[in-house]
Design an enzyme around this catalytic site. Sequence first.
Site, PDB file in Angstrom:
ATOM      1  N   HIS B 104       0.810  -1.209   0.000  1.00  0.00           N
ATOM      2  CA  HIS B 104       0.000   0.000   0.000  1.00  0.00           C
ATOM      3  C   HIS B 104       0.845   1.261   0.000  1.00  0.00           C
ATOM      4  O   HIS B 104       0.345   2.344   0.281  1.00  0.00           O
ATOM      5  CB  HIS B 104      -0.950   0.023   1.205  1.00  0.00           C
ATOM      6  CG  HIS B 104      -1.709  -1.243   1.427  1.00  0.00           C
ATOM      7  ND1 HIS B 104      -1.253  -2.247   2.249  1.00  0.00           N
ATOM      8  CD2 HIS B 104      -2.880  -1.684   0.896  1.00  0.00           C
ATOM      9  CE1 HIS B 104      -2.121  -3.245   2.243  1.00  0.00           C
ATOM     10  NE2 HIS B 104      -3.111  -2.946   1.424  1.00  0.00           N
ATOM     11  N   ASP B 207      34.788 -30.433  15.168  1.00  0.00           N
ATOM     12  CA  ASP B 207      34.969 -31.737  14.526  1.00  0.00           C
ATOM     13  C   ASP B 207      36.213 -31.828  13.639  1.00  0.00           C
ATOM     14  O   ASP B 207      36.114 -31.952  12.419  1.00  0.00           O
ATOM     15  CB  ASP B 207      33.713 -32.102  13.724  1.00  0.00           C
ATOM     16  CG  ASP B 207      33.629 -33.596  13.451  1.00  0.00           C
ATOM     17  OD1 ASP B 207      34.683 -34.248  13.395  1.00  0.00           O
ATOM     18  OD2 ASP B 207      32.507 -34.109  13.297  1.00  0.00           O
ATOM     19  N   HIS B 210      36.581 -35.300  11.544  1.00  0.00           N
ATOM     20  CA  HIS B 210      36.035 -35.627  10.219  1.00  0.00           C
ATOM     21  C   HIS B 210      36.941 -35.146   9.084  1.00  0.00           C
ATOM     22  O   HIS B 210      36.827 -35.631   7.966  1.00  0.00           O
ATOM     23  CB  HIS B 210      34.625 -35.046  10.062  1.00  0.00           C
ATOM     24  CG  HIS B 210      34.579 -33.669   9.470  1.00  0.00           C
ATOM     25  ND1 HIS B 210      35.107 -32.579  10.105  1.00  0.00           N
ATOM     26  CD2 HIS B 210      34.103 -33.215   8.281  1.00  0.00           C
ATOM     27  CE1 HIS B 210      34.924 -31.505   9.342  1.00  0.00           C
ATOM     28  NE2 HIS B 210      34.325 -31.858   8.229  1.00  0.00           N
ATOM     29  N   HIS B 215      37.017 -35.460   4.151  1.00  0.00           N
ATOM     30  CA  HIS B 215      37.602 -34.583   3.138  1.00  0.00           C
ATOM     31  C   HIS B 215      38.864 -35.160   2.493  1.00  0.00           C
ATOM     32  O   HIS B 215      39.664 -34.412   1.921  1.00  0.00           O
ATOM     33  CB  HIS B 215      37.875 -33.206   3.742  1.00  0.00           C
ATOM     34  CG  HIS B 215      36.625 -32.535   4.214  1.00  0.00           C
ATOM     35  ND1 HIS B 215      35.552 -32.306   3.377  1.00  0.00           N
ATOM     36  CD2 HIS B 215      36.251 -32.076   5.434  1.00  0.00           C
ATOM     37  CE1 HIS B 215      34.582 -31.718   4.072  1.00  0.00           C
ATOM     38  NE2 HIS B 215      34.985 -31.580   5.315  1.00  0.00           N
ATOM     39  N   ASP B 358      30.414 -32.557   2.878  1.00  0.00           N
ATOM     40  CA  ASP B 358      29.804 -32.405   4.197  1.00  0.00           C
ATOM     41  C   ASP B 358      28.291 -32.594   4.147  1.00  0.00           C
ATOM     42  O   ASP B 358      27.707 -33.253   5.004  1.00  0.00           O
ATOM     43  CB  ASP B 358      30.094 -31.001   4.756  1.00  0.00           C
ATOM     44  CG  ASP B 358      31.499 -30.887   5.303  1.00  0.00           C
ATOM     45  OD1 ASP B 358      31.968 -31.836   5.959  1.00  0.00           O
ATOM     46  OD2 ASP B 358      32.139 -29.834   5.073  1.00  0.00           O
TER      47      ASP B 358
HETATM   48  S1  FES Z   1       1.861  -0.681   3.117  1.00  0.00           S
HETATM   49 FE1  FES Z   1       0.334  -2.141   3.532  1.00  0.00          FE
HETATM   50  S2  FES Z   1       1.515  -3.892   4.020  1.00  0.00           S
HETATM   51 FE2  FES Z   1       2.999  -2.384   3.733  1.00  0.00          FE
HETATM   52 FE   LIG Z   2      33.716 -30.621   6.671  1.00  0.00          FE
END
Ligand code: FES
Ligand SMILES: [Fe+2]
Lengths: 169, 429
Positions: B104, B207, B210, B215, B358
């Site tokens: 709006h 970790d 791992h 890796h 991962d």
């Molecule tokens: S102006 Fe109406 S929801 Fe933002």
């Molecule tokens: Fe990792």
Amino acid sequence: MTSLETHFEVQAFLAYEARLLDEERYPEWLGLFTEDAHYWAPGVENRGRSDKEGTYAPSRMAYFDDTLDDLRRRVTRFTAPTAWAEDPATRHLHVVSNIEVEDGETAGELLVRSVFVNYRGQGDVDAATLYGRREDVLRRVPDGGLRIARRLVVLRHAVLPAKNINTFF
Amino acid sequence: MKDDLLALRDLDDGWLDRRVFWDRDVYELELERIFARCWLFVAHESQLPKPGSFLTTWMGEDHVLVVRRRDGSIGAYLNSCPHRGNRVCTAEAGTARGFVCNYHGWSFDLDGRLAGVHESAAFGREPTFDRSKLGLTPVAQLDTYKGLVFATFDPDAPPLRDFLGDFAFYLDVMLDNDEGGTEFAGGSITSVLDCNWKIAAENFAGDALHAGWTHASGAEAMLGRGVAGLSGDDTESYHVNVNGHCWEFNLDGVGNAATLGDRRIIDYLRANEARFTERLGPLRAKMVGSISSVNVFPNFSFLPGQNTFRTWQPKGPHRTELHTWVLVNRDAPEEVKDAWRKGAMMTFSPSGVFEMDDGENWELATRANQGVVTRRQRLYYGLGSDTAIEHPELPGNVHRGQVNDANQRAFYRRWSELLRAGTWDEVPS
Ligand code: FES
Ligand SMILES: [Fe+2]
């Protein structure tokens, strides 16, 4: 205007390339690139139309910003027996379409635009769909064939709808 | 609520209840008692270079708009219009003079104030309409630590410096090893993982175990070999934690940085070692690029050396959105910064040769708990039960050996304390 024959050749080249990726034939896929190739898949940001920074830029983060040596490293990982996440293999499907071919800026080069969809199934139920546009510079090499000298991959995702990219586009 | 579950009674004995990764009501409580109360990382100052610079991010599941105001200060607001709730800023980053809601047409200035409304004559006749009460809702507190911007929704949260406590001593390894400070190299990458956010956070918290296994293929690609063992008797390494913030590390100097496979980065670290030592002392200077990983409670992680910085944003108990950036020293040569940007992406982005391995583990470790019987089975978190030490230089809770579960236990202990506390006063310090 490029010839019907050239267009057909490019289309066959891209379909073959996509099949190499579907079949995980990475060393052969690397063979489709020129030594000076640049493979770039920038990160895409959700920015406004009037934002001069643009949705992607060379100075920003990327999924790939690769020379051929960088691509070779990635292939080393894919093909290592210790790449646990690649076994069982991911079921990749690379679909390439909307191919447009025109002469490149340099003699012996073609500018090729295409779109791609990468579907993948992994493990039991894991699935992902990644898609985007590509812009390639294909170069005619002495043996008469085509090689990829430059590739730009622009994904259509600002948030990648997947945990990783375990393929190429 | 399941007090018994939240107490994590078996944790000190090295056992974790799997329901923490699965239950929806545990998750909802996390959003209220962790994400709506803790200080959360929201930006690096370099992402907001000038008045009007903005970015949007997440604090828990609340979408937040972070802006650089005209006076240079930073503001953070709920990114939701007070009129009907629409998102006010739809871009993830950019520059703006203000924000106009699409629904709006209410407009907000950089201070979050309601600046204008469409059909103002109608609102002007309305006695209940008070423009000054209809701005964007600001976070309760916002503060920075050496370039990192944190915010909290809780007015009663302790100051950021107390929340970080002695962990600031460790953070300086990354944030203050160079006079010019740090910046993010540019851009960010976001991806989604079908895992519980804590599985990722605890991985970075402690970790080291791992790294050499998960890796192995990434190390093969970047180093041409696997990761050497980290638990030999001759290695000097630690788990340290303060207030649930965790750092695991050894003192090899460049072990993480080496995985970027770029000589220029190693050369930069070696060339600046003396300066790091001058600023940080000899011990912390060896942490700048060493094999290590870090999680700032609850969900802000990074890797020294690779310099990947990331947040694990909760998107439900079984889904996590991963946001990543690359940290560099502001005064580093441009080509070094660029090498880091490229290297971090090559290793730790969704396409990175390390990161790639991962996600699958974390997703399957989460999904397994869907099984009601599986969910009843405790998980083993017992490594390093007798490794607590006093250290002459290192503050906080210090444990010998980086192959350890001490930090993970500390992470869940903090988690438990926060979930059980109704107010900050009840949180043990
Ligand atoms: S102006 Fe109406 S929801 Fe933002
Ligand atoms: Fe990792």
